[in-house]
Design a protein around this motif. Structure first.
Motif, short mmCIF file in Angstrom:
data_model
loop_
_atom_site.label_atom_id
_atom_site.label_comp_id
_atom_site.label_asym_id
_atom_site.label_seq_id
_atom_site.Cartn_x
_atom_site.Cartn_y
_atom_site.Cartn_z
N LYS A 60 -13.82 -3.52 -5.67
CA LYS A 60 -14.45 -3.50 -4.37
C LYS A 60 -15.92 -3.84 -4.58
N LEU A 61 -16.47 -4.72 -3.77
CA LEU A 61 -17.87 -5.12 -3.93
C LEU A 61 -18.78 -4.06 -3.33
N SER A 62 -19.83 -3.76 -4.04
CA SER A 62 -20.76 -2.75 -3.55
C SER A 62 -21.52 -3.26 -2.34
N GLY A 63 -21.83 -2.35 -1.44
CA GLY A 63 -22.57 -2.71 -0.24
C GLY A 63 -21.70 -3.11 0.93
N SER A 64 -20.38 -3.09 0.74
CA SER A 64 -19.48 -3.45 1.82
C SER A 64 -18.22 -2.59 1.73
N ASP A 65 -17.68 -2.26 2.88
CA ASP A 65 -16.46 -1.46 2.89
C ASP A 65 -15.20 -2.29 2.75
N ASN A 66 -15.28 -3.57 3.05
CA ASN A 66 -14.06 -4.38 3.13
C ASN A 66 -14.08 -5.64 2.28
N GLU A 67 -15.05 -5.81 1.38
CA GLU A 67 -15.09 -7.00 0.54
C GLU A 67 -14.63 -6.66 -0.88
N TYR A 68 -13.84 -7.58 -1.44
CA TYR A 68 -13.25 -7.37 -2.76
C TYR A 68 -13.43 -8.62 -3.61
N ARG A 69 -13.27 -8.42 -4.91
CA ARG A 69 -13.32 -9.51 -5.89
C ARG A 69 -12.09 -9.38 -6.79
N ILE A 70 -11.40 -10.47 -6.99
CA ILE A 70 -10.31 -10.52 -7.95
C ILE A 70 -10.70 -11.53 -9.01
N ARG A 71 -10.49 -11.14 -10.27
CA ARG A 71 -10.80 -12.01 -11.40
C ARG A 71 -9.50 -12.55 -11.98
N ILE A 72 -9.44 -13.87 -12.08
CA ILE A 72 -8.34 -14.54 -12.77
C ILE A 72 -8.98 -15.45 -13.80
N GLY A 73 -9.02 -15.01 -15.04
CA GLY A 73 -9.70 -15.76 -16.09
C GLY A 73 -11.17 -15.92 -15.76
N LYS A 74 -11.65 -17.14 -15.74
CA LYS A 74 -13.07 -17.38 -15.43
C LYS A 74 -13.33 -17.54 -13.93
N ILE A 75 -12.28 -17.51 -13.13
CA ILE A 75 -12.40 -17.72 -11.69
C ILE A 75 -12.50 -16.38 -10.96
N ARG A 76 -13.37 -16.34 -9.95
CA ARG A 76 -13.52 -15.17 -9.10
C ARG A 76 -13.13 -15.54 -7.67
N ILE A 77 -12.31 -14.68 -7.06
CA ILE A 77 -11.91 -14.86 -5.68
C ILE A 77 -12.57 -13.73 -4.89
N ILE A 78 -13.45 -14.07 -3.97
CA ILE A 78 -14.16 -13.07 -3.18
C ILE A 78 -13.63 -13.17 -1.75
N TYR A 79 -13.17 -12.03 -1.25
CA TYR A 79 -12.57 -12.04 0.07
C TYR A 79 -12.86 -10.75 0.83
N GLU A 80 -12.62 -10.80 2.13
CA GLU A 80 -12.87 -9.68 3.02
C GLU A 80 -11.59 -9.36 3.77
N VAL A 81 -11.29 -8.07 3.91
CA VAL A 81 -10.08 -7.63 4.61
C VAL A 81 -10.46 -6.97 5.92
N ASP A 82 -9.85 -7.43 6.99
CA ASP A 82 -9.99 -6.77 8.29
C ASP A 82 -8.69 -5.99 8.51
N TRP A 83 -8.76 -4.70 8.28
CA TRP A 83 -7.57 -3.85 8.30
C TRP A 83 -7.00 -3.71 9.71
N ILE A 84 -7.81 -3.83 10.72
CA ILE A 84 -7.34 -3.64 12.10
C ILE A 84 -6.53 -4.85 12.58
N THR A 85 -7.08 -6.05 12.38
CA THR A 85 -6.39 -7.26 12.84
C THR A 85 -5.45 -7.83 11.77
N LYS A 86 -5.45 -7.23 10.58
CA LYS A 86 -4.61 -7.66 9.44
C LYS A 86 -4.90 -9.12 9.07
N ARG A 87 -6.18 -9.39 8.88
CA ARG A 87 -6.61 -10.72 8.46
C ARG A 87 -7.43 -10.63 7.18
N ILE A 88 -7.25 -11.62 6.34
CA ILE A 88 -8.00 -11.72 5.09
C ILE A 88 -8.77 -13.02 5.13
N LYS A 89 -10.07 -12.93 4.94
CA LYS A 89 -10.93 -14.12 4.91
C LYS A 89 -11.37 -14.35 3.47
#
Length: 89
Positions: free
Chosen positions: A46-75
């Motif tokens: 989970k990224l610091s400073g935000s309640d809904n932003e996350y980072r996933i690491r796959i090797g050297k690549i980082r995927i940064i995304y935000e989850v809207d739990w109410i509308t069930k959308r991932i940006k």
């Protein structure tokens, strides 16, 4: 079930990935549709400073995304190498 949305930057970055990372990240997007925080399968933080932003690491690549739990959308904001992943959006 969640919906995935991509920023224009993320779309461009995905097009530039080599086949190895493209396959692994495509699999990740399939998992995110049912579980937006798959910490048992991926290196997720989970990224610091935000309640809904996350980072996933796959090797050297980082995927940064935000989850809207109410509308069930991932940006998905960024799909990029670590060196450029944590700049401002």
């Amino acid at each position: 079930m969640f919906e995935l949305f991509f920023s224009n930057k993320a779309k461009k970055e995905i097009k530039r990935l080599d086949k190895y990372y493209l396959k692994r990240i495509t699999e990740l997007f399939g998992v995110l549709l049912s579980d937006p925080t798959p910490s048992e399968f991926y290196d997720l933080k989970k990224l610091s400073g935000s309640d809904n932003e996350y980072r996933i690491r796959i090797g050297k690549i980082r995927i940064i995304y935000e989850v809207d739990w109410i509308t069930k959308r991932i940006k998905v904001w960024e799909v990029t190498p670590r060196e450029t992943a944590y700049g401002s959006r």
